[in-house]
Write a protein that holds these residues in place. Structure first.
Motif, PDB file in Angstrom:
ATOM      1  N   GLY A  29       0.781  -1.224   0.000  1.00 18.72           N
ATOM      2  CA  GLY A  29       0.000   0.000   0.000  1.00 18.72           C
ATOM      3  C   GLY A  29       0.817   1.281   0.000  1.00 18.72           C
ATOM      4  N   LEU A  30       0.353   2.235   0.765  1.00 17.00           N
ATOM      5  CA  LEU A  30       0.943   3.561   0.824  1.00 17.00           C
ATOM      6  C   LEU A  30       2.412   3.521   1.210  1.00 17.00           C
ATOM      7  CD1 LEU A  30       0.557   6.688   0.889  1.00 17.00           C
ATOM      8  CD2 LEU A  30      -0.093   6.418   3.282  1.00 17.00           C
ATOM      9  N   GLN A  75      -2.270  18.247  -2.319  1.00 13.75           N
ATOM     10  CA  GLN A  75      -0.962  17.717  -2.707  1.00 13.75           C
ATOM     11  C   GLN A  75      -1.164  16.616  -3.754  1.00 13.75           C
ATOM     12  OE1 GLN A  75       1.777  19.146  -1.505  1.00 13.75           O
ATOM     13  NE2 GLN A  75       0.476  20.468  -0.289  1.00 13.75           N
ATOM     14  N   ALA A  76      -1.965  16.900  -4.734  1.00 10.89           N
ATOM     15  CA  ALA A  76      -2.365  15.875  -5.702  1.00 10.89           C
ATOM     16  C   ALA A  76      -1.193  15.301  -6.486  1.00 10.89           C
ATOM     17  CB  ALA A  76      -3.409  16.427  -6.666  1.00 10.89           C
ATOM     18  N   SER A  77      -0.043  15.963  -6.450  1.00  9.89           N
ATOM     19  CA  SER A  77       1.115  15.387  -7.132  1.00  9.89           C
ATOM     20  C   SER A  77       1.585  14.120  -6.418  1.00  9.89           C
ATOM     21  CB  SER A  77       2.257  16.409  -7.199  1.00  9.89           C
ATOM     22  OG  SER A  77       2.656  16.771  -5.891  1.00  9.89           O
ATOM     23  N   ASP A  78       1.198  13.967  -5.155  1.00  7.91           N
ATOM     24  CA  ASP A  78       1.505  12.751  -4.412  1.00  7.91           C
ATOM     25  C   ASP A  78       0.318  11.809  -4.551  1.00  7.91           C
ATOM     26  OD1 ASP A  78       2.202  10.730  -2.735  1.00  7.91           O
ATOM     27  OD2 ASP A  78       2.302  11.943  -0.931  1.00  7.91           O
ATOM     28  N   LEU A  81      -0.653   9.054  -1.664  1.00 13.10           N
ATOM     29  CA  LEU A  81      -1.308   9.516  -0.446  1.00 13.10           C
ATOM     30  C   LEU A  81      -2.790   9.789  -0.696  1.00 13.10           C
ATOM     31  CD1 LEU A  81      -0.894  10.369   2.529  1.00 13.10           C
ATOM     32  CD2 LEU A  81      -0.494  12.681   1.675  1.00 13.10           C
ATOM     33  N   LEU A  82      -3.095  10.447  -1.796  1.00 12.58           N
ATOM     34  CA  LEU A  82      -4.493  10.738  -2.119  1.00 12.58           C
ATOM     35  C   LEU A  82      -5.252   9.451  -2.431  1.00 12.58           C
ATOM     36  CD1 LEU A  82      -6.775  12.724  -2.497  1.00 12.58           C
ATOM     37  CD2 LEU A  82      -5.919  13.178  -4.814  1.00 12.58           C
ATOM     38  N   ARG A 117      -6.644  17.537 -11.118  1.00 11.38           N
ATOM     39  CA  ARG A 117      -5.683  16.434 -10.940  1.00 11.38           C
ATOM     40  C   ARG A 117      -6.181  15.477  -9.857  1.00 11.38           C
ATOM     41  NH1 ARG A 117      -2.495  12.872 -12.588  1.00 11.38           N
ATOM     42  NH2 ARG A 117      -0.513  12.603 -11.555  1.00 11.38           N
ATOM     43  N   ALA A 118      -6.705  16.007  -8.776  1.00 11.07           N
ATOM     44  CA  ALA A 118      -7.218  15.164  -7.697  1.00 11.07           C
ATOM     45  C   ALA A 118      -8.412  14.328  -8.168  1.00 11.07           C
ATOM     46  CB  ALA A 118      -7.601  16.027  -6.497  1.00 11.07           C
TER      47      ALA A 118
END
Length: 135
Positions: A29-30, A75-78, A81-82, A117-118
């Motif tokens: 997972g994460l 922080q949608a580039s990550d 996590l999202l 992005r999200a």
């Protein structure tokens, strides 16, 4: 060296992750890869999840997970996590429509590009969930 209190925090964090994490096909997972390359960081992260999400607190876990989606969307580039928090929110009982509405609301704070992005990450997460259900 870990203290008994650290061990308790770690076990609480592991139990919490088992409760909230939705299997989206990501091995570990994460926290993928941390076991080998960053074991102490992984342990502290697991302890932190237990501290933030478990225990006697005034905001229930289900609500916290939806709030985490909103914050992680900034922080949608990550993507990991999202994706993790979207999966956890779905597992907790929030609908896809509710998750998207929270991401739409986040646009006012994070900007439209970030929100778009999200939502793209959310759509991919929904598709992974649908694929996992078919198996």
């Amino acid at each position: 060296m870990n203290t008994p209190q650290d061990d308790t925090r770690f076990e609480r964090g592991l139990a919490l992750l088992r409760e909230i994490e939705l299997d989206l096909g990501n091995e570990h997972g994460l926290l993928h890869g941390m076991r080998v390359h960053a074991p102490r960081f992984k342990r502290r992260t697991i302890e932190m999840f237990g501290d933030f999400y478990a225990g006697e607190q005034t905001v229930d876990l289900k609500t916290k997970l939806l709030l985490a989606v909103a914050h992680a969307s900034h922080q949608a580039s990550d993507e990991g996590l999202l994706e993790f928090h979207i999966g956890a929110a779905l597992k907790a009982g929030w609908s896809q429509v509710q998750v998207v509405e929270v991401l739409e609301l986040a646009a006012a704070f994070a900007g439209w590009q970030t929100a778009i992005r999200a939502v793209q990450i959310a759509v991919r997460t929904f598709e992974k969930c649908a694929s996992a259900e078919k198996k």
